[in-house]
Enzyme design. Sequence first.
Site, short mmCIF file in Angstrom:
data_model
loop_
_atom_site.label_atom_id
_atom_site.label_comp_id
_atom_site.label_asym_id
_atom_site.label_seq_id
_atom_site.Cartn_x
_atom_site.Cartn_y
_atom_site.Cartn_z
N ARG A 1 42.21 36.92 48.23
CA ARG A 1 40.91 36.32 47.90
C ARG A 1 40.20 35.77 49.14
O ARG A 1 38.98 35.70 49.19
CB ARG A 1 41.12 35.20 46.88
CG ARG A 1 39.81 34.73 46.24
CD ARG A 1 40.04 33.73 45.13
NE ARG A 1 40.66 32.53 45.62
CZ ARG A 1 41.65 31.88 45.01
NH1 ARG A 1 42.13 32.32 43.87
NH2 ARG A 1 42.17 30.80 45.55
N TYR B 1 13.27 31.47 47.72
CA TYR B 1 13.64 32.45 46.68
C TYR B 1 13.90 31.71 45.36
O TYR B 1 14.62 30.72 45.32
CB TYR B 1 14.88 33.18 47.19
CG TYR B 1 15.54 34.11 46.21
CD1 TYR B 1 14.87 35.21 45.68
CD2 TYR B 1 16.87 33.92 45.84
CE1 TYR B 1 15.50 36.08 44.80
CE2 TYR B 1 17.51 34.78 44.97
CZ TYR B 1 16.82 35.86 44.45
OH TYR B 1 17.45 36.71 43.58
N ASP C 1 17.08 31.12 54.72
CA ASP C 1 17.27 32.42 54.08
C ASP C 1 16.55 33.43 54.97
O ASP C 1 15.33 33.46 55.07
CB ASP C 1 16.69 32.41 52.66
CG ASP C 1 16.95 33.73 51.93
OD1 ASP C 1 17.09 34.77 52.58
OD2 ASP C 1 16.97 33.71 50.68
N LYS D 1 20.53 43.49 50.48
CA LYS D 1 19.23 44.10 50.80
C LYS D 1 19.37 45.06 51.99
O LYS D 1 20.04 46.06 51.89
CB LYS D 1 18.19 43.01 51.08
CG LYS D 1 18.17 41.90 50.04
CD LYS D 1 17.71 42.38 48.69
CE LYS D 1 17.83 41.25 47.69
NZ LYS D 1 17.70 41.63 46.32
C1 LIG Z 1 15.02 36.34 49.73
C2 LIG Z 1 16.23 36.56 48.88
N1 LIG Z 1 17.29 35.77 49.08
C3 LIG Z 1 18.41 35.90 48.35
C4 LIG Z 1 18.49 36.84 47.35
C5 LIG Z 1 19.71 36.90 46.50
O1 LIG Z 1 20.51 38.00 46.77
P1 LIG Z 1 21.52 38.55 45.69
O2 LIG Z 1 20.72 39.31 44.69
O3 LIG Z 1 22.49 39.36 46.47
O4 LIG Z 1 22.17 37.36 45.07
C6 LIG Z 1 17.40 37.69 47.10
C7 LIG Z 1 17.48 38.70 46.02
O5 LIG Z 1 16.49 39.28 45.62
C8 LIG Z 1 16.24 37.53 47.88
O6 LIG Z 1 15.15 38.30 47.67
#
Ligand SMILES: Cc1ncc(COP(=O)(O)O)c(C=O)c1O
Length: 390
Positions: A55, A108, A181, A206
């Site tokens: 893990r 986000y 982020d 992404k």
């Molecule tokens: C800017 C941003 N941060 C974080 C995330 C979260 O990623 P995950 O879908 O892998 O949890 C996203 C997902 O769309 C995003 O657009």
Amino acid sequence: MAASGDPKHRKDATRIAHTGRPAEDGPVNPPIERASTFVYANSGTLYGKGRRYGRMGVTVHDALGETLSAIQGAARTLITSSGLSACVAPFRACAQPGSHVLVTDSIYGPTRDFASRFLGKERNVEVEFYDPRIGAGIADLIREETALIALESPGSLTFEVQDVPAITAAARARGVKTMIDDTWSAGLLSKPIDLGVDMACQALTKYVSGGSDVFGGAICCADEKTAAQIEGVIRISGESVSPDSAALALRGLRSLAARLKWHGEAGLKVAQFLEGRPEIVRLIHPALPSHPDHEIWKRDFNGTAGLFGAILKPASDEAVNAFIDALELFGCGFSWGGFESLAIHCDPQIQRTAVPWTAEGPLVRFQIGLEDPDDLITDLEQGIRKLKSS
Ligand SMILES: Cc1ncc(COP(=O)(O)O)c(C=O)c1O
């Protein structure tokens, strides 16, 4: 073959190709060890420094983390099961009951929900949203109890580019930790740790993975103390990433520099086409001189991604949907960073409390994939006709 040149001076694309690879002769990639259990012949070794349990990660997780650390200048990178789990980990590590956190209004949505619903309502943490364009003015919002400042630049729906060095300087002066982020830049187009950020988080889901087929997150930590703090919170809650997911993310990472260049250049070509259309009021693309934060973007980024917005002339929801539905090469889906182009009507998703979101018309977000941009432009031309006729 003998090593050439000082690895410290190599460019990102070279580091990405040459970090996290097995040292010994054999396969170019690390093994994918599907293991929960590690066994040792004697209990002294079991309690020693080696791996104890799957893990906590295996060789491929280390390779992915090392490669991300190499391009971000991180002391250590922790891998998590999703981008969201990476983005919320700094809150979990830093915010104690009674503390105060500052969060950009452009964050986000699900990270915002974690902060306001979970920390705010269940953990007695005061969550204050701030204007993404606050810059050095953040100093006035920092209190004794401020435990974390959260940034996202550019915002992934509304694309404000934050003055990261000004915010991190104010935070450091008061001993407050910062997280960003950084998914738009994929850890490649900007270097948040060099700009003073403590924790650079991104959704590997992404651009890094690039295949729209895996979830993952990363927290690149500026120093080992911060990494140990983050590791504590992700381990205690059983955070775990399968070796197969880590291997898919690492495979995507190997081609990231080439793909991101295509996404960026194709995206700019499509954005420039849209900018010239009478049906569009303005583009929200940090690499276009018309973007209000273009100068900050030029200072802090070394390239552009392929995700941007367009404000349409006032139109009904039906007309916007008719436009998006008419597109043959753009799917209507929430994610981005993959090989396929996407378009979504963003207004239903925008949540603001610090500064209202105002625009002349509906906001459509485009993710430009790896298709030929000329074909995408042809598709947009026919889609726009549906916008006008509805
Ligand atoms: C800017 C941003 N941060 C974080 C995330 C979260 O990623 P995950 O879908 O892998 O949890 C996203 C997902 O769309 C995003 O657009």
